[in-house]
Design a protein around this motif. Structure first.
Motif, PDB file in Angstrom:
ATOM      1  N   GLU A 138      50.081 -88.957  -0.876  1.00 36.11           N
ATOM      2  CA  GLU A 138      49.372 -88.067  -1.786  1.00 36.11           C
ATOM      3  C   GLU A 138      49.316 -88.708  -3.166  1.00 36.11           C
ATOM      4  N   LEU A 139      48.148 -88.659  -3.774  1.00 39.28           N
ATOM      5  CA  LEU A 139      47.955 -89.281  -5.078  1.00 39.28           C
ATOM      6  C   LEU A 139      46.815 -88.595  -5.811  1.00 39.28           C
ATOM      7  N   LEU A 255      34.691 -90.269  -4.090  1.00 40.74           N
ATOM      8  CA  LEU A 255      35.959 -89.904  -3.450  1.00 40.74           C
ATOM      9  C   LEU A 255      35.996 -88.420  -3.112  1.00 40.74           C
ATOM     10  N   HIS A 256      35.509 -87.593  -4.025  1.00 37.43           N
ATOM     11  CA  HIS A 256      35.450 -86.142  -3.763  1.00 37.43           C
ATOM     12  C   HIS A 256      34.508 -85.848  -2.601  1.00 37.43           C
ATOM     13  N   GLY A 257      33.362 -86.529  -2.581  1.00 34.49           N
ATOM     14  CA  GLY A 257      32.415 -86.300  -1.498  1.00 34.49           C
ATOM     15  C   GLY A 257      32.977 -86.681  -0.149  1.00 34.49           C
ATOM     16  N   ILE A 376      40.909 -89.170   4.720  1.00 33.56           N
ATOM     17  CA  ILE A 376      41.011 -88.836   3.307  1.00 33.56           C
ATOM     18  C   ILE A 376      40.657 -87.361   3.171  1.00 33.56           C
ATOM     19  N   GLU A 377      41.558 -86.603   2.553  1.00 31.17           N
ATOM     20  CA  GLU A 377      41.403 -85.149   2.476  1.00 31.17           C
ATOM     21  C   GLU A 377      41.825 -84.665   1.094  1.00 31.17           C
ATOM     22  N   PRO A 378      41.320 -83.499   0.682  1.00 30.04           N
ATOM     23  CA  PRO A 378      41.833 -82.912  -0.564  1.00 30.04           C
ATOM     24  C   PRO A 378      43.288 -82.492  -0.373  1.00 30.04           C
ATOM     25  N   ALA A 379      44.117 -82.793  -1.348  1.00 21.66           N
ATOM     26  CA  ALA A 379      45.510 -82.325  -1.323  1.00 21.66           C
ATOM     27  C   ALA A 379      45.667 -81.034  -2.108  1.00 21.66           C
ATOM     28  N   ALA A 380      44.725 -80.751  -2.986  1.00 18.24           N
ATOM     29  CA  ALA A 380      44.693 -79.522  -3.783  1.00 18.24           C
ATOM     30  C   ALA A 380      43.315 -79.485  -4.426  1.00 18.24           C
ATOM     31  N   ALA A 381      43.027 -78.382  -5.087  1.00 17.52           N
ATOM     32  CA  ALA A 381      41.730 -78.259  -5.756  1.00 17.52           C
ATOM     33  C   ALA A 381      41.650 -79.248  -6.924  1.00 17.52           C
ATOM     34  N   LEU A 398      44.399 -86.110  -3.745  1.00 19.62           N
ATOM     35  CA  LEU A 398      43.961 -86.550  -2.422  1.00 19.62           C
ATOM     36  C   LEU A 398      45.153 -86.817  -1.525  1.00 19.62           C
ATOM     37  N   ARG A 399      44.908 -86.652  -0.229  1.00 22.64           N
ATOM     38  CA  ARG A 399      45.897 -86.970   0.796  1.00 22.64           C
ATOM     39  C   ARG A 399      45.303 -88.061   1.681  1.00 22.64           C
TER      40      ARG A 399
END
Length: 405
Positions: A138-139, A255-257, A376-381, A398-399
């Motif tokens: 996570e980063l 990265l968000h997309g 690659i996934e969101p780790a939080a909003a 990101l995760r």
């Protein structure tokens, strides 16, 4: 055709309010729906938000010149806080020689010598984030990737010394804020303007720059007489002003997309040659540069009305890039789309001269991630960073799940 204000749709919206900067999409849709040209009484501006009119204003430098400033300030009547850019804020003939010099230095052919090095640097950066850190990492995608990679490779390419590079992002942030109104975002950066401007100016001197970078090539052009010695440091400064933040937030967007669209990530992993398309699609979809201004040279017809002489016209690049009149399913981040023709880099004579550099940085980082990361996934909003011109993230948790060897 009409020249009367009462025939032009009027919307009392504030494109620079924190509410709008947090989520500009509802306001952009309202502007597009209101008409091809909309009057914004709050700032006495004419706005265009549909693709057709935005593109028309961008390419018509004769009637919508940039030399009066691409921000809200009108350089015919106000003194800019810094010397005007020889690229963004100049028109032919003054624009021609600087543009020709940079186009050669930053063109695809010239960038080939950097490709292997930047792809290797991206591999090294991603490996350093993943190796030995377990099955899931996570980063913050902004600090660890979107900021780290451009700040690693671009200043080297320009020829900057290592010391002081941390000044580039706050300087660029203030420069893009200053294109908007004199609001709290501009005031926030004002205490450091003198310090940051002095540092940037000092980096543009021939003796500070390495002898093998973009900066040295610009000074060499002055030695040949392609530009004047007085123009050389101003062209280097334009690179430092516009060449970092835009790429940083383009990388944040892609990265968000990819994190929020698993199908797009699967496409990129299966077809890493789509990395450049992914980056361009993110620039269309999120439009890191949301707005630019031009100034009507005379009474200029556009969109069925006439913009009065010497009035500012606000071009909503982000709104044009999501105009359903031009794009199919525009709110979707889609790697099967052909995003060419988006106006995220501008269009016409003043189109971003550094776009090939940004694409190369994006391709290098995305290729390294696609090779080393399975998911690659969101780790939080994510958290938005507000800027008068840019759509940006402050944090992008990101995760990452490393790919099995």
């Amino acid at each position: 055709m009409t020249t009367t204000l009462d025939a032009v749709p009027t919307l009392d919206v504030d494109p620079f309010s924190h509410e709008t900067l947090e989520d500009p999409l509802p306001m952009q849709a309202a502007l597009r729906d209101a008409g091809p040209v909309v009057y914004l009484p709050r700032y006495d501006l004419y706005a265009v938000a549909r693709y057709e009119e935005v593109r028309a204003a961008l390419v018509d430098w004769q009637r919508f010149p940039s030399s009066a400033g691409v921000g809200m300030s009108n350089f015919k009547h106000e003194t800019p806080w810094r010397p005007p850019s020889l690229l963004l804020e100049a028109d032919p003939p003054h624009h021609d020689a600087p543009r020709a010099v940079l186009s050669a230095i930053l063109g695809p052919r010239a960038l080939r010598r950097l490709t292997d090095r930047w792809f290797a640097d991206a591999e090294d950066l991603v490996a350093g984030l993943l190796d030995g850190r377990g099955d899931v990492v996570e980063l913050d995608g902004m600090t660890a990737l979107a900021e780290a990679f451009p700040l690693r490779v671009f200043p080297d390419a320009v020829g900057l010394p290592a010391e002081g590079r941390e000044h580039l992002l706050p300087y660029g942030d203030h420069a893009f804020n200053a294109f908007g109104p004199s609001n709290d975002l501009v005031a926030k950066g004002a205490p450091r303007v003198g310090e940051l401007s002095a540092w940037v100016a000092s980096q543009c001197a021939r003796e500070v720059l390495s002898d093998d970078g973009f900066g040295a090539a610009i000074w060499a052009a002055s030695d040949r007489g392609d530009i004047t010695p007085a123009q050389a440091p101003l062209i280097v400064r334009s690179l430092l002003t516009a060449g970092v933040d835009t790429t940083v937030h383009g990388l944040g967007a892609v990265l968000h997309g990819l994190a929020t669209h698993p199908d797009a990530w699967a496409t990129l992993r299966a077809r890493p040659e789509r990395a450049r398309v992914a980056f361009d699609e993110a620039v269309r979809w999120q439009s890191p540069v949301q707005t630019f201004f031009r100034t009507a040279e005379g009474e200029v017809p556009i969109g069925g009305t006439v913009v009065p002489a010497d009035h500012k016209i606000l071009m909503f690049l982000g709104a044009a890039n999501r105009d359903p009149r031009h794009w199919h399913d525009p709110d979707r981040f889609d790697l099967d789309r052909d995003p060419s023709g988006h106006v995220g880099y501008g269009m016409g004579l003043h189109q971003c001269v550094g776009q090939h550099v940004a694409r190369l940085e994006g391709a290098a980082l995305l290729t390294a991630l696609a090779r080393r990361v399975e998911r690659i996934e969101p780790a939080a909003a994510p958290t938005r960073h507000h800027n008068n011109t840019m759509r940006a993230f402050a944090a992008l948790p990101l995760r990452l799940t490393p790919a099995r060897a």
